[in-house]
Write a protein that holds these residues in place. Structure first.
Motif, PDB file in Angstrom:
ATOM      1  N   ASP A   1      20.226  22.300  17.594  1.00 18.77           N
ATOM      2  CA  ASP A   1      21.465  22.549  18.325  1.00 18.77           C
ATOM      3  C   ASP A   1      22.233  21.257  18.627  1.00 18.77           C
ATOM      4  OD1 ASP A   1      21.009  25.255  18.327  1.00 18.77           O
ATOM      5  OD2 ASP A   1      20.073  25.262  20.305  1.00 18.77           O
ATOM      6  N   GLU A   2      21.517  20.240  19.066  1.00 18.29           N
ATOM      7  CA  GLU A   2      22.155  19.007  19.530  1.00 18.29           C
ATOM      8  C   GLU A   2      22.182  17.886  18.490  1.00 18.29           C
ATOM      9  OE1 GLU A   2      23.470  18.525  22.710  1.00 18.29           O
ATOM     10  OE2 GLU A   2      23.196  20.681  22.963  1.00 18.29           O
ATOM     11  N   CYS A   3      21.330  17.982  17.442  1.00 20.88           N
ATOM     12  CA  CYS A   3      21.254  16.867  16.507  1.00 20.88           C
ATOM     13  C   CYS A   3      20.723  17.321  15.145  1.00 20.88           C
ATOM     14  CB  CYS A   3      20.365  15.752  17.062  1.00 20.88           C
ATOM     15  SG  CYS A   3      18.626  16.175  17.165  1.00 20.88           S
ATOM     16  N   SER A   4      20.749  16.391  14.227  1.00 27.96           N
ATOM     17  CA  SER A   4      20.206  16.596  12.890  1.00 27.96           C
ATOM     18  C   SER A   4      19.208  15.467  12.642  1.00 27.96           C
ATOM     19  CB  SER A   4      21.340  16.540  11.867  1.00 27.96           C
ATOM     20  OG  SER A   4      20.853  16.692  10.566  1.00 27.96           O
ATOM     21  N   VAL A   5      18.085  15.781  11.990  1.00 29.14           N
ATOM     22  CA  VAL A   5      17.058  14.780  11.719  1.00 29.14           C
ATOM     23  C   VAL A   5      16.792  14.741  10.220  1.00 29.14           C
ATOM     24  CG1 VAL A   5      14.668  14.090  12.120  1.00 29.14           C
ATOM     25  CG2 VAL A   5      15.989  15.115  13.982  1.00 29.14           C
ATOM     26  N   LEU A   6      16.795  13.551   9.683  1.00 25.26           N
ATOM     27  CA  LEU A   6      16.499  13.317   8.275  1.00 25.26           C
ATOM     28  C   LEU A   6      15.196  12.538   8.205  1.00 25.26           C
ATOM     29  CD1 LEU A   6      17.363  13.197   5.263  1.00 25.26           C
ATOM     30  CD2 LEU A   6      18.544  11.063   5.835  1.00 25.26           C
ATOM     31  N   ALA A   7      14.244  13.009   7.386  1.00 23.29           N
ATOM     32  CA  ALA A   7      12.969  12.317   7.202  1.00 23.29           C
ATOM     33  C   ALA A   7      12.771  12.044   5.720  1.00 23.29           C
ATOM     34  CB  ALA A   7      11.828  13.161   7.746  1.00 23.29           C
ATOM     35  N   VAL A   8      12.450  10.789   5.391  1.00 24.80           N
ATOM     36  CA  VAL A   8      12.218  10.380   4.005  1.00 24.80           C
ATOM     37  C   VAL A   8      10.840   9.732   3.938  1.00 24.80           C
ATOM     38  CG1 VAL A   8      13.023   8.978   2.068  1.00 24.80           C
ATOM     39  CG2 VAL A   8      14.673   9.941   3.684  1.00 24.80           C
ATOM     40  N   ASP A   9       9.975  10.263   3.081  1.00 23.77           N
ATOM     41  CA  ASP A   9       8.611   9.759   2.951  1.00 23.77           C
ATOM     42  C   ASP A   9       8.533   8.774   1.794  1.00 23.77           C
ATOM     43  OD1 ASP A   9       5.920   9.299   2.815  1.00 23.77           O
ATOM     44  OD2 ASP A   9       5.338  11.411   2.833  1.00 23.77           O
ATOM     45  N   PHE A  10       8.342   7.498   2.123  1.00 18.34           N
ATOM     46  CA  PHE A  10       8.183   6.463   1.116  1.00 18.34           C
ATOM     47  C   PHE A  10       6.724   6.300   0.711  1.00 18.34           C
ATOM     48  CE2 PHE A  10      12.284   5.344   2.846  1.00 18.34           C
ATOM     49  CZ  PHE A  10      12.996   4.958   1.729  1.00 18.34           C
ATOM     50  N   GLY A  11       5.805   6.967   1.401  1.00 16.59           N
ATOM     51  CA  GLY A  11       4.381   6.861   1.115  1.00 16.59           C
ATOM     52  C   GLY A  11       3.665   6.063   2.188  1.00 16.59           C
ATOM     53  N   ALA A  12       2.448   6.485   2.514  1.00 15.64           N
ATOM     54  CA  ALA A  12       1.682   5.864   3.591  1.00 15.64           C
ATOM     55  C   ALA A  12       1.331   4.407   3.303  1.00 15.64           C
ATOM     56  CB  ALA A  12       0.412   6.671   3.853  1.00 15.64           C
ATOM     57  N   ASP A  13       1.349   3.999   2.045  1.00 11.38           N
ATOM     58  CA  ASP A  13       1.017   2.615   1.700  1.00 11.38           C
ATOM     59  C   ASP A  13       2.132   1.641   2.061  1.00 11.38           C
ATOM     60  OD1 ASP A  13      -1.384   3.511   0.697  1.00 11.38           O
ATOM     61  OD2 ASP A  13      -0.658   3.616  -1.372  1.00 11.38           O
ATOM     62  N   GLU A  14       3.294   2.150   2.355  1.00  8.49           N
ATOM     63  CA  GLU A  14       4.464   1.301   2.621  1.00  8.49           C
ATOM     64  C   GLU A  14       4.591   0.975   4.109  1.00  8.49           C
ATOM     65  OE1 GLU A  14       5.603   0.022   0.098  1.00  8.49           O
ATOM     66  OE2 GLU A  14       4.989   1.449  -1.412  1.00  8.49           O
ATOM     67  N   THR A  15       3.569   0.349   4.675  1.00 10.72           N
ATOM     68  CA  THR A  15       3.572   0.042   6.106  1.00 10.72           C
ATOM     69  C   THR A  15       4.415  -1.178   6.446  1.00 10.72           C
ATOM     70  OG1 THR A  15       1.518  -1.195   5.838  1.00 10.72           O
ATOM     71  CG2 THR A  15       1.341   1.128   6.508  1.00 10.72           C
ATOM     72  N   ASP A  16       4.805  -1.971   5.447  1.00 11.09           N
ATOM     73  CA  ASP A  16       5.621  -3.160   5.691  1.00 11.09           C
ATOM     74  C   ASP A  16       7.107  -2.883   5.528  1.00 11.09           C
ATOM     75  OD1 ASP A  16       3.451  -4.743   6.267  1.00 11.09           O
ATOM     76  OD2 ASP A  16       3.163  -5.344   4.182  1.00 11.09           O
ATOM     77  N   ALA A  17       7.493  -1.640   5.463  1.00  6.94           N
ATOM     78  CA  ALA A  17       8.896  -1.277   5.299  1.00  6.94           C
ATOM     79  C   ALA A  17       9.670  -1.557   6.587  1.00  6.94           C
ATOM     80  CB  ALA A  17       9.011   0.192   4.919  1.00  6.94           C
ATOM     81  N   SER A  18      10.963  -1.833   6.425  1.00  6.36           N
ATOM     82  CA  SER A  18      11.824  -2.042   7.588  1.00  6.36           C
ATOM     83  C   SER A  18      13.118  -1.264   7.392  1.00  6.36           C
ATOM     84  CB  SER A  18      12.123  -3.523   7.789  1.00  6.36           C
ATOM     85  OG  SER A  18      12.851  -4.035   6.705  1.00  6.36           O
ATOM     86  N   VAL A  19      13.772  -0.953   8.511  1.00  6.03           N
ATOM     87  CA  VAL A  19      15.011  -0.185   8.459  1.00  6.03           C
ATOM     88  C   VAL A  19      16.030  -0.805   9.403  1.00  6.03           C
ATOM     89  CG1 VAL A  19      14.254   1.458  10.224  1.00  6.03           C
ATOM     90  CG2 VAL A  19      16.026   2.138   8.598  1.00  6.03           C
ATOM     91  N   ASP A  20      17.286  -0.736   9.005  1.00  7.84           N
ATOM     92  CA  ASP A  20      18.385  -1.225   9.830  1.00  7.84           C
ATOM     93  C   ASP A  20      19.561  -0.289   9.640  1.00  7.84           C
ATOM     94  OD1 ASP A  20      19.749  -2.831  11.581  1.00  7.84           O
ATOM     95  OD2 ASP A  20      20.100  -4.457  10.159  1.00  7.84           O
ATOM     96  N   LEU A  21      20.393  -0.199  10.641  1.00 12.44           N
ATOM     97  CA  LEU A  21      21.589   0.635  10.598  1.00 12.44           C
ATOM     98  C   LEU A  21      22.801  -0.273  10.744  1.00 12.44           C
ATOM     99  CD1 LEU A  21      22.817   3.479  10.531  1.00 12.44           C
ATOM    100  CD2 LEU A  21      22.581   3.540  13.007  1.00 12.44           C
ATOM    101  N   VAL A  22      23.644  -0.312   9.706  1.00 12.01           N
ATOM    102  CA  VAL A  22      24.850  -1.135   9.719  1.00 12.01           C
ATOM    103  C   VAL A  22      26.032  -0.211   9.508  1.00 12.01           C
ATOM    104  CG1 VAL A  22      26.084  -3.036   8.623  1.00 12.01           C
ATOM    105  CG2 VAL A  22      23.587  -3.117   8.805  1.00 12.01           C
TER     106      VAL A  22
END
Length: 82
Positions: free
Chosen positions: A20-41
């Motif tokens: 109702d209040e929001c939308s959620v997007l989930a992307v699975d890069f794989g459990a081995d990718e623990t060094d991944a980083s994300v930024d919002l620009v």
């Protein structure tokens, strides 16, 4: 890059949930990718996994977005009139 292009070109497992209040997007890069980083620009989510960079444009109307990545799963929570 749109969500459809992102999943088709990169082969990522992606789910989108509408609430109702929001939308959620989930992307699975794989459990081995623990060094991944994300930024919002501006309206672009930028994910760096190893030496690869992925960019995903937020949909029009996403006023307030929050991003995080844990255990290789990127989560983008968006509010607004999507």
């Amino acid at each position: 890059m749109t969500l459809e292009q992102f999943t088709r070109n990169e082969g990522q497992l992606t789910r989108q949930y509408e609430y109702d209040e929001c939308s959620v997007l989930a992307v699975d890069f794989g459990a081995d990718e623990t060094d991944a980083s994300v930024d919002l620009v501006d309206d672009t989510v930028i994910v760096i996994v190893d030496d690869e960079q992925y960019e995903l444009e937020l949909p029009d109307g996403a006023d307030d977005a929050h991003t995080f990545i844990k255990n290789g799963v990127l989560t983008v929570e968006m509010e607004g009139d999507l």
